[in-house]
Design a protein around this motif. Structure first.
Motif, PDB file in Angstrom:
ATOM      1  N   ARG A  17       0.802  -1.219   0.000  1.00  0.00           N
ATOM      2  CA  ARG A  17       0.000   0.000   0.000  1.00  0.00           C
ATOM      3  C   ARG A  17       0.840   1.277   0.000  1.00  0.00           C
ATOM      4  O   ARG A  17       0.306   2.359  -0.224  1.00  0.00           O
ATOM      5  CB  ARG A  17      -0.932   0.000   1.208  1.00  0.00           C
ATOM      6  N   THR A  18       2.127   1.175   0.282  1.00  0.00           N
ATOM      7  CA  THR A  18       2.958   2.378   0.372  1.00  0.00           C
ATOM      8  C   THR A  18       4.101   2.387  -0.637  1.00  0.00           C
ATOM      9  O   THR A  18       5.036   3.159  -0.491  1.00  0.00           O
ATOM     10  CB  THR A  18       3.544   2.507   1.796  1.00  0.00           C
ATOM     11  N   ARG A  22       3.038   2.220  -6.792  1.00  0.00           N
ATOM     12  CA  ARG A  22       1.585   2.301  -6.639  1.00  0.00           C
ATOM     13  C   ARG A  22       1.131   3.752  -6.522  1.00  0.00           C
ATOM     14  O   ARG A  22       0.136   4.151  -7.132  1.00  0.00           O
ATOM     15  CB  ARG A  22       1.148   1.519  -5.403  1.00  0.00           C
TER      16      ARG A  22
END
Length: 67
Positions: A17-18, A22
């Motif tokens: 997610r980090t 992305r």
């Protein structure tokens, strides 16, 4: 190939997610539509499809139990 319950990894969840890749992709809006994996990398897409159908996520299992 794994069959059964997947062991969650907090480190991998946070990393996914980090990641810089992305963040850039989401900010630019350059995302492939769902199902595009078959065109870009069919071998990986097939593996992921089988893996996701033969294993169970711990968190979805907990959701069903405490619903």
């Amino acid at each position: 190939m794994k069959i059964g319950i997947r062991k969650p990894s907090l480190k991998k969840m946070i990393a996914a997610r980090t990641s810089v890749k992305r963040i850039v992709r989401h900010n630019l809006g350059v995302k492939a539509p769902r199902g595009f994996g078959w065109l870009t990398n069919p071998k990986k897409a097939l593996y992921n499809r089988v893996y996701n159908r033969t294993t169970i996520d711990v968190f979805s299992l907990l959701k069903k139990l405490f619903k």
